[in-house]
Design an enzyme around this catalytic site. Structure first.
Site, PDB file in Angstrom:
ATOM      1  N   SER A  14     -23.714  33.125  -5.436  1.00 20.19           N
ATOM      2  CA  SER A  14     -25.165  33.094  -5.592  1.00 20.19           C
ATOM      3  C   SER A  14     -25.764  32.824  -4.219  1.00 20.19           C
ATOM      4  O   SER A  14     -25.078  32.305  -3.322  1.00 20.19           O
ATOM      5  CB  SER A  14     -25.554  31.966  -6.555  1.00 20.19           C
ATOM      6  N   TYR A  41     -24.853  22.711  -8.972  1.00 19.62           N
ATOM      7  CA  TYR A  41     -24.695  24.166  -8.943  1.00 19.62           C
ATOM      8  C   TYR A  41     -24.483  24.674  -7.525  1.00 19.62           C
ATOM      9  O   TYR A  41     -23.561  25.463  -7.259  1.00 19.62           O
ATOM     10  CB  TYR A  41     -25.920  24.834  -9.574  1.00 19.62           C
TER      11      TYR A  41
END
Length: 290
Positions: free
Chosen positions: A143, A156
């Site tokens: 990501s 995350y």
């Protein structure tokens, strides 16, 4: 065990296939004549999305990728059914919103289990097969959060930074063996990820903005400018490249975000050069760092 069929078609092993980018990839692969081992916690969801005429080319495997025994079993099932696996896509992901003080050890470990250790386990256990056939391709889905830092996304972003490092080291280890490894770094793509795979820390403290961050993430993803089908068209093309890139950013926002992050870090580094080089021994050989 003898394989049910040894195929000339490329066989892809994909995790996180019940929704979003993973399901889109499965559909794209089948439409382009590939065969797929679709790994999921909910096989009935995947099965319902596959046209009858394509079901012979997909093996839907229920697995818990956070358990190595389940990972090994899923890989073995894929090889037994199709005779081989050519491409692995570690796509499954889990998100949690919460500042460090809000997070429990259990919550951050779950994020690492899905986003990092599951990918590690799959890579580790597919490598012997790839070595035996002297070829293979691994995609790890990261990501843009793996290239910077976002408050209240502590867990995350940490998992994605770890996955980036693992992937780049793995690429160096496997290149001499003829096995290719590519990192995929998407920005906001229109998928159900926030709705289905994003949780909140159980503890929420007034000093932080976790609730607002969730709304922000929901807007970035559910209203994202990125098209998952177009992303997967590129992934399929990259898998055919003789010399693929080590990382691919996806989405205009990815370029915008990462360039901004790198600019900030470069300015900070340049500002602190006197401090940085002052720690060398006086008689250490001089290095041209500019």
């Amino acid at each position: 065990m003898e394989p049910i069929s040894t195929t000339y078609k490329k066989v892809w092993y994909v995790t996180g296939t019940s929704t979003g980018i993973g399901l889109s990839l499965v559909k794209k692969l089948l439409a382009s004549g590939k065969q797929v081992v679709a790994v999921t916690r909910t096989p009935e969801k995947v099965d319902a999305e596959i046209p009858l005429e394509q079901k012979a080319d997909v093996l839907i495997v229920k697995a818990d990728i956070c358990k190595e025994a389940s990972v090994i079993e899923s890989i073995e099932k894929g090889i037994a059914h199709f005779g081989k696996i050519d491409v692995v896509v570690n796509n499954a992901g889990f998100g949690i919103v919460g500042a460090v003080e809000e997070l429990s050890e259990e919550e951050i470990r779950k994020a690492f289990d899905v986003n990092f250790f599951a990918a590690f386990s799959i890579c580790k256990n597919i490598i012997p097969h790839f070595k035996q056939q002297k070829s293979g391709f691994i995609f790890n889905v990261s990501s843009i959060c793996g290239w910077g830092s976002l408050s209240e996304f502590s867990a995350y972003t940490a998992t994605k930074h770890a996955l980036n490092a693992l992937t780049f080291a793995l690429e160096q280890e496997l290149a001499p063996l003829g096995i290719k490894v590519v990192l995929l770094s998407p920005s906001g793509f229109k998928t159900p990820f926030v709705d289905n795979n994003m949780q909140h820390a159980k503890v929420q403290l007034s000093e932080y903005n976790s609730k607002e961050r969730t709304k922000w993430a929901d807007d970035i993803v559910n209203n994202g400018r990125g098209d998952p089908d177009k992303l997967n068209d590129i992934v399929i093309q990259v898998a055919e490249m003789e010399n693929p890139p080590k990382n691919v950013f996806f989405g205009t926002h990815a370029i915008q975000y990462v360039k901004s992050e790198w600019k900030i870090q470069r300015e900070e580094m340049d500002k602190n050069v006197p401090i940085t080089i002052s720690t060398d021994y006086p008689d250490a050989p001089k290095i041209d760092w500019e």
